[in-house]
Design a protein around this motif. Sequence first.
Motif, short mmCIF file in Angstrom:
data_model
loop_
_atom_site.label_atom_id
_atom_site.label_comp_id
_atom_site.label_asym_id
_atom_site.label_seq_id
_atom_site.Cartn_x
_atom_site.Cartn_y
_atom_site.Cartn_z
N SER A 142 5.01 -5.75 -8.90
CA SER A 142 4.78 -5.45 -7.48
C SER A 142 4.04 -4.13 -7.32
O SER A 142 3.09 -4.02 -6.52
CB SER A 142 6.11 -5.41 -6.73
OG SER A 142 6.74 -6.66 -6.75
N TYR B 211 2.13 -2.60 -9.52
CA TYR B 211 0.77 -2.75 -10.05
C TYR B 211 -0.10 -3.61 -9.13
O TYR B 211 -1.24 -3.24 -8.81
CB TYR B 211 0.83 -3.38 -11.45
CG TYR B 211 -0.51 -3.78 -11.99
CD1 TYR B 211 -1.46 -2.82 -12.34
CD2 TYR B 211 -0.85 -5.13 -12.14
CE1 TYR B 211 -2.71 -3.19 -12.83
CE2 TYR B 211 -2.09 -5.50 -12.63
CZ TYR B 211 -3.01 -4.53 -12.97
OH TYR B 211 -4.24 -4.90 -13.45
N MET B 212 0.45 -4.74 -8.68
CA MET B 212 -0.33 -5.68 -7.88
C MET B 212 -0.74 -5.07 -6.54
O MET B 212 -1.89 -5.20 -6.10
CB MET B 212 0.47 -6.96 -7.65
CG MET B 212 -0.28 -8.05 -6.89
SD MET B 212 -0.11 -7.94 -5.09
CE MET B 212 1.63 -8.31 -4.89
N LEU B 213 0.18 -4.37 -5.87
CA LEU B 213 -0.13 -3.80 -4.57
C LEU B 213 -1.20 -2.71 -4.67
O LEU B 213 -2.08 -2.59 -3.81
CB LEU B 213 1.14 -3.24 -3.93
CG LEU B 213 2.18 -4.29 -3.49
CD1 LEU B 213 3.46 -3.62 -3.04
CD2 LEU B 213 1.61 -5.16 -2.37
N TRP C 157 -3.44 -2.45 -7.14
CA TRP C 157 -4.68 -3.12 -7.54
C TRP C 157 -5.33 -3.80 -6.34
O TRP C 157 -6.55 -3.71 -6.14
CB TRP C 157 -4.39 -4.13 -8.63
CG TRP C 157 -5.55 -5.03 -8.95
CD1 TRP C 157 -6.62 -4.75 -9.76
CD2 TRP C 157 -5.76 -6.36 -8.46
NE1 TRP C 157 -7.49 -5.81 -9.79
CE2 TRP C 157 -6.98 -6.82 -9.00
CE3 TRP C 157 -5.04 -7.20 -7.60
CZ2 TRP C 157 -7.49 -8.08 -8.73
CZ3 TRP C 157 -5.55 -8.46 -7.33
CH2 TRP C 157 -6.75 -8.89 -7.89
N TYR C 158 -4.52 -4.47 -5.53
CA TYR C 158 -5.04 -5.23 -4.39
C TYR C 158 -5.62 -4.30 -3.34
O TYR C 158 -6.68 -4.57 -2.75
CB TYR C 158 -3.93 -6.08 -3.78
CG TYR C 158 -4.38 -7.02 -2.70
CD1 TYR C 158 -4.18 -6.72 -1.36
CD2 TYR C 158 -5.00 -8.22 -3.01
CE1 TYR C 158 -4.60 -7.57 -0.36
CE2 TYR C 158 -5.44 -9.09 -2.03
CZ TYR C 158 -5.23 -8.77 -0.70
OH TYR C 158 -5.66 -9.62 0.28
N ALA C 159 -4.95 -3.17 -3.08
CA ALA C 159 -5.44 -2.24 -2.07
C ALA C 159 -6.71 -1.54 -2.53
O ALA C 159 -7.61 -1.25 -1.73
CB ALA C 159 -4.37 -1.20 -1.74
N ASN C 160 -6.80 -1.26 -3.85
CA ASN C 160 -7.99 -0.66 -4.46
C ASN C 160 -8.38 0.65 -3.79
O ASN C 160 -9.56 0.92 -3.52
CB ASN C 160 -9.17 -1.64 -4.42
CG ASN C 160 -10.25 -1.27 -5.42
OD1 ASN C 160 -9.97 -0.63 -6.43
ND2 ASN C 160 -11.48 -1.63 -5.12
N THR D 180 -5.18 4.03 -7.31
CA THR D 180 -5.56 3.39 -8.58
C THR D 180 -5.77 4.39 -9.70
O THR D 180 -5.80 4.01 -10.88
CB THR D 180 -6.86 2.57 -8.40
OG1 THR D 180 -7.88 3.42 -7.88
CG2 THR D 180 -6.63 1.40 -7.47
N THR E 282 -9.94 -1.25 -17.46
CA THR E 282 -10.68 -1.40 -16.21
C THR E 282 -12.03 -2.06 -16.48
O THR E 282 -12.35 -2.40 -17.61
CB THR E 282 -10.89 -0.03 -15.54
OG1 THR E 282 -11.74 0.76 -16.39
CG2 THR E 282 -9.57 0.70 -15.36
#
Length: 407
Positions: free
Chosen positions: A272, A274-276, A278-281, A286, A295
């Motif tokens: 969670s 990592y994903m959040l 990564w998704y927000a970028n 990051t 990367t």
Amino acid sequence: MAIKEFFEIPKRYRTWSLALMGIGVLSVIIGFFLYGNSEHPQRFWAALLQNSVYFLLVVNASMFFLCATTLAWGSWQLTFGRVTQAISTAVIPIGIITAIILICLVTVDPHIYHWLHPDGDKILEGKAGFLNKGFFIVWTALTLIGWIVLGAKMRKLNSELDNNPPASNESAKKWLFKNTVWAAVFIVWFALTVMSTVPWLWLMSIDAHWYSTMYSWYTFASTFVAGIAVIALFVVYLKNQNYLEYTNEEHLHDLGKFMFAFSIFWTYLWFSQYMLIWYANIPEETVYFRSRIVTDHETGAYSGVFWFSFVINFLAPFLILMRRGSKRNYTTIAMMAIVILVGHWFDFYQMVFASVMKDHVTLNLFDFGVAAGFVGLIMFAVGNALTKKPLVAKNHPLMKESIIHHT
């Protein structure tokens, strides 16, 4: 059946604990001369920070487990409850060592915490109300004092009935209620420290520009499952030494369930967070993973350790402890407990070192020697504590339920 009430420390056990502590002390001395006096003392202090905080939170998880099951009026764990209490005594020596290390980090200033010098940095200046030397030292002291004092209170309450059986059902209920109240007090203090502020101060503030609202829960999950692994290891050891006659594979099964469940819980938080991010970028978020993963442009210096910790802390427990028979096998539980402890030690390594030194730092005998010292100290403290009280609590109102426990 003759019950072996008191633990007698085997000569081999004591020798190993003293030898490991000796290795730890020697490693710290050699490490100080190799790294502590060099141009980059962060290598030395980061290893001390990683090991002290990791092992402190792991042994403190035993008291959390005791208080959580007390609040729930659980009984299944009582046959090995004295093992849990004994492990929590290690909070005292490791807490003192950790306090010394943390105070040195903000007074000697080996460039671990960049927020010590916020001048000209608007982000750090904005966090100065929380990230400052005075607050760090005071809150660290209050945290450790609270854990030690409340832990001692819980251990005292749990041994009250050994020589003073309750005279009636009413007195037994009063004792249970008092136990529950003090367990709740510890849980509240635990929530205010381990589940919130302590990971922010001690670990997350190494990357003072970065933050994650899931960081404290992630740290808790990591050290709690490792704490359950320590309990399981001592239970298996004592069973092999013909102690804990009332503890059987039913109790071991439940410990295995905890190891399995909280390995999944840790993975949920790992994914969670990592994903959040990564998704927000968002660049300021990051940046945390730049040195930890592969990367588009480069391979993170710590990507190998980052993914290795995921495999060993999730896939291994998930695949092996999924079967019912695995959770009831003493050898399998002991092996998986060691795997979990080592795996989360590596996770703490990347949590600390990937933030302190962006270029990869290769683990060597110094790091493992420091870890060995803390393992020896835990063995020594727990062994001594187990000799002080009967291994099975006497006159506990719920003990019968634990003895006949079936899962």
